[in-house]
Write an enzyme that holds these catalytic residues in place. Structure first.
Site, PDB file in Angstrom:
ATOM      1  N   ASP A  67      32.866  15.929  19.041  1.00 54.92           N
ATOM      2  CA  ASP A  67      32.080  15.965  17.807  1.00 54.92           C
ATOM      3  C   ASP A  67      30.909  15.010  18.022  1.00 54.92           C
ATOM      4  O   ASP A  67      30.663  14.563  19.154  1.00 54.92           O
ATOM      5  CB  ASP A  67      32.952  15.654  16.567  1.00 54.92           C
ATOM      6  CG  ASP A  67      33.428  14.203  16.535  1.00 54.92           C
ATOM      7  OD1 ASP A  67      33.150  13.437  17.493  1.00 54.92           O
ATOM      8  OD2 ASP A  67      34.093  13.823  15.549  1.00 54.92           O
ATOM      9  N   CYS A  97      36.445  12.625  20.311  1.00 55.35           N
ATOM     10  CA  CYS A  97      35.904  12.365  18.962  1.00 55.35           C
ATOM     11  C   CYS A  97      35.831  10.848  18.816  1.00 55.35           C
ATOM     12  O   CYS A  97      35.873  10.136  19.823  1.00 55.35           O
ATOM     13  CB  CYS A  97      36.733  13.054  17.877  1.00 55.35           C
ATOM     14  SG  CYS A  97      38.455  12.528  17.742  1.00 55.35           S
ATOM     15  N   THR A 149      37.942   8.428  17.354  1.00 56.38           N
ATOM     16  CA  THR A 149      39.179   7.745  17.756  1.00 56.38           C
ATOM     17  C   THR A 149      39.993   8.546  18.762  1.00 56.38           C
ATOM     18  O   THR A 149      40.875   7.999  19.423  1.00 56.38           O
ATOM     19  CB  THR A 149      40.080   7.536  16.524  1.00 56.38           C
ATOM     20  OG1 THR A 149      40.343   8.823  15.939  1.00 56.38           O
ATOM     21  CG2 THR A 149      39.424   6.621  15.501  1.00 56.38           C
ATOM     22  N   HIS A 154      54.407  12.888  33.695  1.00 59.34           N
ATOM     23  CA  HIS A 154      55.606  13.225  32.912  1.00 59.34           C
ATOM     24  C   HIS A 154      55.401  14.360  31.916  1.00 59.34           C
ATOM     25  O   HIS A 154      56.357  15.054  31.588  1.00 59.34           O
ATOM     26  CB  HIS A 154      56.090  11.983  32.151  1.00 59.34           C
ATOM     27  CG  HIS A 154      56.767  10.983  33.033  1.00 59.34           C
ATOM     28  ND1 HIS A 154      57.521   9.949  32.553  1.00 59.34           N
ATOM     29  CD2 HIS A 154      56.787  10.852  34.391  1.00 59.34           C
ATOM     30  CE1 HIS A 154      57.998   9.221  33.557  1.00 59.34           C
ATOM     31  NE2 HIS A 154      57.545   9.749  34.684  1.00 59.34           N
ATOM     32  N   HIS A 180      61.205  16.451  34.121  1.00 50.52           N
ATOM     33  CA  HIS A 180      60.087  16.536  33.167  1.00 50.52           C
ATOM     34  C   HIS A 180      59.734  17.993  32.866  1.00 50.52           C
ATOM     35  O   HIS A 180      59.339  18.320  31.753  1.00 50.52           O
ATOM     36  CB  HIS A 180      58.878  15.777  33.709  1.00 50.52           C
ATOM     37  CG  HIS A 180      59.192  14.361  34.044  1.00 50.52           C
ATOM     38  ND1 HIS A 180      59.579  13.450  33.094  1.00 50.52           N
ATOM     39  CD2 HIS A 180      59.246  13.710  35.244  1.00 50.52           C
ATOM     40  CE1 HIS A 180      59.824  12.289  33.675  1.00 50.52           C
ATOM     41  NE2 HIS A 180      59.639  12.429  34.978  1.00 50.52           N
TER      42      HIS A 180
HETATM   43  C1  RB5 Z   1      33.906  11.207  12.660  1.00 53.58           C
HETATM   44  O1  RB5 Z   1      33.313  10.268  11.836  1.00 53.58           O
HETATM   45  C2  RB5 Z   1      35.353  10.808  12.971  1.00 53.58           C
HETATM   46  O2  RB5 Z   1      36.127  10.916  11.825  1.00 53.58           O
HETATM   47  C3  RB5 Z   1      35.909  11.648  14.092  1.00 53.58           C
HETATM   48  O3  RB5 Z   1      35.112  11.523  15.210  1.00 53.58           O
HETATM   49  C4  RB5 Z   1      37.313  11.317  14.582  1.00 53.58           C
HETATM   50  O4  RB5 Z   1      37.437   9.970  14.866  1.00 53.58           O
HETATM   51  C5  RB5 Z   1      38.414  11.868  13.800  1.00 53.58           C
HETATM   52  O5  RB5 Z   1      39.596  11.697  14.110  1.00 53.58           O
END
Ligand code: RB5
Length: 155
Positions: A8, A65, A67, A98, A133
């Protein structure tokens, strides 16, 4: 091996860096977007990459993304996908050894460029160990079948 990659807006810069790395490694890379930093929704791009891996159209995927959590949630909805969120090297290695992870997810707001590229290198270079595994992964397939994930969902 062909790898599909997507992000994203929060993972865009790191996606571009990883595409560059894959090119230098001569790995066939299918960039599923986005093509700029405009705000987008991670399920749209996570779904594109996960669908390709799920249907066996590409062997592996990489998703980024902010996180890594949103992309992980999306990817693991898809049958045959084993997505692992790896923001450090040990998990990157173990997810291959694994779990035979076929999608690597990284948090672009968590991991710096140099570590992220090392995570990708490690993930690509590490083989699945098989044996016990594999038996566990087959149990995941059984769960998917029991939940009728492969079917129409209408039965
Ligand atoms: C975008 O602001 C953020 O929410 C997205 O990149 C991600 O971290 C969602 O899990």
């Amino acid at each position: 091996m062909q790898i599909a990659i997507g992000s994203d807006h929060a993972g865009f810069d790191l996606k571009e860096d990883i595409v560059g790395l894959l090119k230098t490694l001569n790995i066939d890379c299918l960039d599923c977007g986005p093509s700029n930093r405009d705000s987008v929704d991670y399920p749209d791009f996570g779904g594109k990459v996960s669908g390709l891996v799920s249907e066996g159209k590409v062997e592996r995927g990489i998703l980024i993304c902010g996180t890594g959590i949103g992309m992980s949630i999306v990817a693991n909805k898809y049958p045959n996908v084993r997505a692992s969120l790896c923001n450090e090297l040990f998990t990157a290695k173990m997810s291959r050894m694994h779990n035979d992870a076929n999608i690597l997810v990284i948090g672009g707001r968590i991991v710096g460029k140099d570590l992220a590229l090392e995570i990708v290198r490690t993930w690509l270079a590490t083989a699945f160990e098989g044996n016990r595994h594999l038996m566990r992964i087959n149990k995941i397939k059984t769960i998917e079948e029991d939940l009728n994930i492969h079917g129409t969902g209408k039965s």
